[in-house]
Design a protein around this motif. Sequence first.
Motif, PDB file in Angstrom:
ATOM      1  N   SER A  82      55.271  23.588 -70.701  1.00  0.00           N
ATOM      2  CA  SER A  82      54.158  23.476 -69.758  1.00  0.00           C
ATOM      3  C   SER A  82      54.425  24.264 -68.492  1.00  0.00           C
ATOM      4  N   THR A  83      55.685  24.270 -68.064  1.00  0.00           N
ATOM      5  CA  THR A  83      56.048  25.042 -66.874  1.00  0.00           C
ATOM      6  C   THR A  83      55.741  26.515 -67.096  1.00  0.00           C
ATOM      7  N   VAL A  84      56.133  27.030 -68.254  1.00  0.00           N
ATOM      8  CA  VAL A  84      55.876  28.435 -68.558  1.00  0.00           C
ATOM      9  C   VAL A  84      54.371  28.695 -68.559  1.00  0.00           C
ATOM     10  N   ALA A  85      53.625  27.781 -69.183  1.00  0.00           N
ATOM     11  CA  ALA A  85      52.175  27.959 -69.249  1.00  0.00           C
ATOM     12  C   ALA A  85      51.578  28.037 -67.847  1.00  0.00           C
ATOM     13  N   ARG A  86      52.019  27.137 -66.977  1.00  0.00           N
ATOM     14  CA  ARG A  86      51.469  27.100 -65.639  1.00  0.00           C
ATOM     15  C   ARG A  86      51.837  28.344 -64.844  1.00  0.00           C
ATOM     16  N   TYR A 117      46.153  34.702 -77.251  1.00  0.00           N
ATOM     17  CA  TYR A 117      46.263  33.278 -76.970  1.00  0.00           C
ATOM     18  C   TYR A 117      47.720  32.905 -76.761  1.00  0.00           C
ATOM     19  N   LEU A 118      47.991  32.166 -75.703  1.00  0.00           N
ATOM     20  CA  LEU A 118      49.289  31.513 -75.568  1.00  0.00           C
ATOM     21  C   LEU A 118      49.021  30.043 -75.835  1.00  0.00           C
ATOM     22  N   PHE A 119      49.519  29.550 -76.942  1.00  0.00           N
ATOM     23  CA  PHE A 119      49.137  28.222 -77.418  1.00  0.00           C
ATOM     24  C   PHE A 119      50.318  27.277 -77.300  1.00  0.00           C
ATOM     25  N   ILE A 120      50.180  26.288 -76.423  1.00  0.00           N
ATOM     26  CA  ILE A 120      51.264  25.329 -76.218  1.00  0.00           C
ATOM     27  C   ILE A 120      50.951  24.085 -77.028  1.00  0.00           C
ATOM     28  N   SER A 121      51.881  23.652 -77.837  1.00  0.00           N
ATOM     29  CA  SER A 121      51.613  22.468 -78.643  1.00  0.00           C
ATOM     30  C   SER A 121      52.903  21.899 -79.177  1.00  0.00           C
ATOM     31  N   HIS A 122      52.852  20.636 -79.580  1.00  0.00           N
ATOM     32  CA  HIS A 122      54.004  20.114 -80.298  1.00  0.00           C
ATOM     33  C   HIS A 122      53.612  19.792 -81.740  1.00  0.00           C
ATOM     34  N   LEU A 143      45.788  37.382 -55.946  1.00  0.00           N
ATOM     35  CA  LEU A 143      45.807  36.793 -57.277  1.00  0.00           C
ATOM     36  C   LEU A 143      44.389  36.557 -57.766  1.00  0.00           C
ATOM     37  N   ARG A 144      43.521  36.178 -56.835  1.00  0.00           N
ATOM     38  CA  ARG A 144      42.157  35.831 -57.248  1.00  0.00           C
ATOM     39  C   ARG A 144      41.478  37.000 -57.934  1.00  0.00           C
ATOM     40  N   ALA A 145      41.701  38.174 -57.403  1.00  0.00           N
ATOM     41  CA  ALA A 145      41.036  39.340 -57.994  1.00  0.00           C
ATOM     42  C   ALA A 145      41.473  39.541 -59.429  1.00  0.00           C
ATOM     43  N   LEU A 146      42.728  39.192 -59.683  1.00  0.00           N
ATOM     44  CA  LEU A 146      43.251  39.424 -61.025  1.00  0.00           C
ATOM     45  C   LEU A 146      42.994  38.280 -61.975  1.00  0.00           C
ATOM     46  N   ARG A 147      42.521  37.164 -61.421  1.00  0.00           N
ATOM     47  CA  ARG A 147      42.372  35.974 -62.261  1.00  0.00           C
ATOM     48  C   ARG A 147      41.408  36.156 -63.401  1.00  0.00           C
ATOM     49  N   ALA A 148      40.537  37.148 -63.271  1.00  0.00           N
ATOM     50  CA  ALA A 148      39.577  37.364 -64.347  1.00  0.00           C
ATOM     51  C   ALA A 148      40.291  37.655 -65.657  1.00  0.00           C
ATOM     52  N   ASN A 149      41.517  38.128 -65.575  1.00  0.00           N
ATOM     53  CA  ASN A 149      42.189  38.554 -66.789  1.00  0.00           C
ATOM     54  C   ASN A 149      42.795  37.424 -67.603  1.00  0.00           C
ATOM     55  N   PHE A 150      43.056  36.308 -66.960  1.00  0.00           N
ATOM     56  CA  PHE A 150      43.670  35.228 -67.719  1.00  0.00           C
ATOM     57  C   PHE A 150      43.078  33.893 -67.278  1.00  0.00           C
ATOM     58  N   GLN A 151      42.865  33.029 -68.229  1.00  0.00           N
ATOM     59  CA  GLN A 151      42.275  31.723 -67.937  1.00  0.00           C
ATOM     60  C   GLN A 151      43.019  30.659 -68.710  1.00  0.00           C
ATOM     61  N   MET A 152      42.898  29.435 -68.235  1.00  0.00           N
ATOM     62  CA  MET A 152      43.641  28.348 -68.875  1.00  0.00           C
ATOM     63  C   MET A 152      42.697  27.259 -69.343  1.00  0.00           C
ATOM     64  N   VAL A 192      45.303  30.767 -71.988  1.00  0.00           N
ATOM     65  CA  VAL A 192      46.447  29.877 -72.139  1.00  0.00           C
ATOM     66  C   VAL A 192      45.906  28.508 -72.529  1.00  0.00           C
ATOM     67  N   LEU A 193      46.321  28.018 -73.686  1.00  0.00           N
ATOM     68  CA  LEU A 193      45.804  26.741 -74.179  1.00  0.00           C
ATOM     69  C   LEU A 193      46.928  25.722 -74.138  1.00  0.00           C
ATOM     70  N   ASP A 194      46.914  24.857 -73.131  1.00  0.00           N
ATOM     71  CA  ASP A 194      47.989  23.894 -72.960  1.00  0.00           C
ATOM     72  C   ASP A 194      47.622  22.579 -73.619  1.00  0.00           C
ATOM     73  N   GLU A 195      48.091  22.387 -74.852  1.00  0.00           N
ATOM     74  CA  GLU A 195      47.771  21.167 -75.605  1.00  0.00           C
ATOM     75  C   GLU A 195      46.272  20.916 -75.614  1.00  0.00           C
ATOM     76  N   ALA A 196      45.517  22.009 -75.735  1.00  0.00           N
ATOM     77  CA  ALA A 196      44.074  21.877 -75.581  1.00  0.00           C
ATOM     78  C   ALA A 196      43.421  21.091 -76.699  1.00  0.00           C
ATOM     79  N   LEU A 197      44.136  20.862 -77.781  1.00  0.00           N
ATOM     80  CA  LEU A 197      43.508  20.191 -78.913  1.00  0.00           C
ATOM     81  C   LEU A 197      44.013  18.783 -79.134  1.00  0.00           C
TER      82      LEU A 197
END
Lengths: 282, 329, 325
Positions: free
Chosen positions: A65-69, A218-223, A97-106, A187-192
């Motif tokens: 989760s730290t990496v994802a954040r 996709y960066l998919f965080i899950s267990h 950072l705000r200007a670049l935020r368009a490129n990645f979302q969580m 970035v999908l942090d345990e999104a499912l």
Amino acid sequence: MTSKASATSPAKQLVLRVNGLTKAYRRRRLGWRSHEVIVAARNVVFEIGAGETLALVGRSGSGKSTVARCVAGLEKPDAGQISVSGAMIGELGGCDLRALRANFQMIFQDPGTSMNPRFTAAEVVAEPLVIQRIGDRSTRRARSLELMQEVGLAPSFADRKAAEFSGGQQQRLAIARALALKPKLLVLDEALSGLDLSTEAQIVNLLLDLQAAHSFAYLFISHDLALVARLADRIAFMAHGEIVEEGSIPSILEQPEHPEVRVLLASARTAQSTLAALGFAP
Amino acid sequence: MDPACESVVVVSNLSVTYQPEGGQPVHALDYATLAVQPGERVGIFGESGSGKSTLASAIMRLLPANAHYGSGSVQFQERNMLALSETELRRIRGAKIALIPQDPAQALNPVITIGDQISEVLRAHCRMTPDERRTRIEELLAEVGFDHPERIYGTYPHELSGGQRQRVVIAQAVACRPSLILADEPTSKLDASLQGEVLSLMRRLSEHHGIAFVLISHDPTVLAVFADRIAVMYAGRIVEEGSKEDTFRRPLHPYTQALISLSGRYLISGSRGTRLSAIEGEPPNLTTVERGCAFAPRCPDRMQTCSESYPRQTTRQTAHRVSCFKYDE
Amino acid sequence: MKRAAHRALRVVLLLFGVSILCFLFTEMAPGSFFDEMRLNPQISPETVSALRARYGLDQPLVVRYGRWLTSVARGDLGFSVAYNVPVAPLLWTRALNTLLLTTTVMVLTWLLGVSLGVWSAAYRGHWFDRIVATASSLLISIPEIVIALGLLAIAIRWRAIPIGGMMSLDHDELSAWAKVTDVARHLLLPTAILVFAGVAIVIRHVRASVVEVLDAPHVRASRSLGIGRVRLLFRHVLPVAANPAISLFGFSIASLLSGSLLVEVATGWPGLGPLLLEATLSRDLYLVIGGIIFSALFLVAGNLAADLLLIAFDPRVRKGTLHAD
């Protein structure tokens, strides 16, 4: 750290590059003793290309989760570089950072708490456009409806309050919102987790469709290994803040090397065999 | 298991309705029927909205204030739970029936030490001296898998990991040797790797002390590992019930069949990119009272009669029960 | 250790700042103690100047401040020109009287406030809760002075309790026990006024945080384990709900010396309030400054107490939680 057959083909465009990411947390204790330092991520390195999915797997506390954040720009790493579509975001903050935020979302685990329940669906989806000051009211609304349609929500839901939607529908809204700025990386942090079986299936299918259409990384965080096997091309196992093994799904599943990974897969296998013995099929 | 024993708990045709403020009544349970034998491990298989959590709360009479019991009864060890007073119920809760809640992070009081929290359960139900309590608590902590119970005694919940917290919750539940434990998604908030440990712990306790379990889950992996008998719930009713083998291998009800094919998703296979099968249609609307079967709108095998009346329960061989017109002779 | 030292330093700096401001403000305020004397034709200007010189009031501000500081270091807070006695003992006696009143008030307010707050929360929606809620709304909206006058009026009509002052005229002749009851009877009126004025806010705070905690999953878990109602409320719910109340309690301590001024003046209770009021009106410089410093000290001590209480009661604060830097 072992890496197997994991290099992205040079023809694919590199979307995310993480190099030497390190982040530590401090526990402030009241009293005479000094702070306790806990290293959540240490020297994490990986890459994701366009249209690819990398899964970060590990126990809670392993640092995923730290990496994802950090990748999502929600925290600043203590060391290391993060670059999204060539732009270094690790060091930036605030307006840059705000200007670049368009490129990645969580997309977060609990959709209910990641959006303002009093906003209407259209307002939730249009929020990034408002923050980035894109378009005017009518164009934003049009875009909201377009995005809602893309994630499978009827336009008639546009003026319903977010709190009135079910968990699965809220997660669709979160995805629509994430798409508003046309990102390259999600970035999908345990999104499912926490979704019903059928709802989860619908969202997984949606994510696969969107990735095919837009070539998202996709960066998919899950267990959940079974889910990871369905969504990810490569998998990186984290333990104690470090990536201990990385590779493509088939090779890892067949020949895990690191002891922690072996233990994880072994415990999954016992559950699997029980299911298989009862006639379950994938 | 002694076949001559009476059931631990019998739920008969129980209906529960929630009345939210300024909203429509929600029919959470609709003529639900379930019987659990002593020492038996029953798994309730269902998704959200199926009424599974309401069933557990209803058995313990722990429903929120706006819930209303309609028809039906709940018998626990021959006592009518719906007729008992709050004082009598308090004597049963924790001592004869215990609940293992879903989220261990939230289930423990953040400002009371672990030892004191378990002690509270003992104080409420057993007469013991403080020393006896202390010994018992350390025994319990060891039983649920802590290597150094003395060390855990004085810690606070936020100092423990998720898996450890769930063990403490389990220790609280078994402290007074109940006859029945209701576990509502006990592993869904835990890492997959801890799932197996917690489930085998609960199974061990069940076998060792003869505790009957009702384990609620939407995850067939959990039920496959833990339960002996499965009851499938949809829209507040139990639509199918049978042994684990029967229900999973030879599902009768179309909903069960759909769930099982969906559950293939829990198997790890290297098939990246394959879409998952989904059940078409929306989850059931619990604010309307259906005359017919609630699954009919989504059922691939629906017939005319399905929307007109509710099918009777038929029993196939080996106590495999199902409520579906396909099997109605 | 570092944190405690930082804190102590901040307190000292604060007190310095307060004292400097006091001196500045009193300097800037019009008039001085001797103005009345000057207007009196019977006192010659020379006597006035001599008096001023004697009290050191003819020195420049900085010199006066310096001399005051050095004497404070020795424990001497100066001299009251109006009462003709040293400031410190005068303040101390009056402060004790105030403390007697406010401590009694605080104990009663909190005992009553916490119990009513907890029971209101436990029975929310019932008639009990509604009555308490209405009463607290009323009490919060009525200004303290109106409550004071109202209760005074009732007390005068009723004639059962003494009104005004702390002791009866024949106090010194009474036996030890009778002395105690005498003071207690005089305490009744001002205590009642202050309790009425202050209990409502405690009730509301406590009720609000208890209601929130009652819905928490761990409370439901405790109920499912068969914990009894009373024990559940006071052993399981209240400690978790206590944090806002503890902060409020700390502020209560902070206002132990200052919160009762109005009531003391209205009921003639010989506390710090009336003293400071008179001192300010008559420009009794060192008494005013001494009183303010005293109050400031109490305020700081109260805040410190609030923090310490929070540490003592909440293990999450004590043992620390993780956060990024």
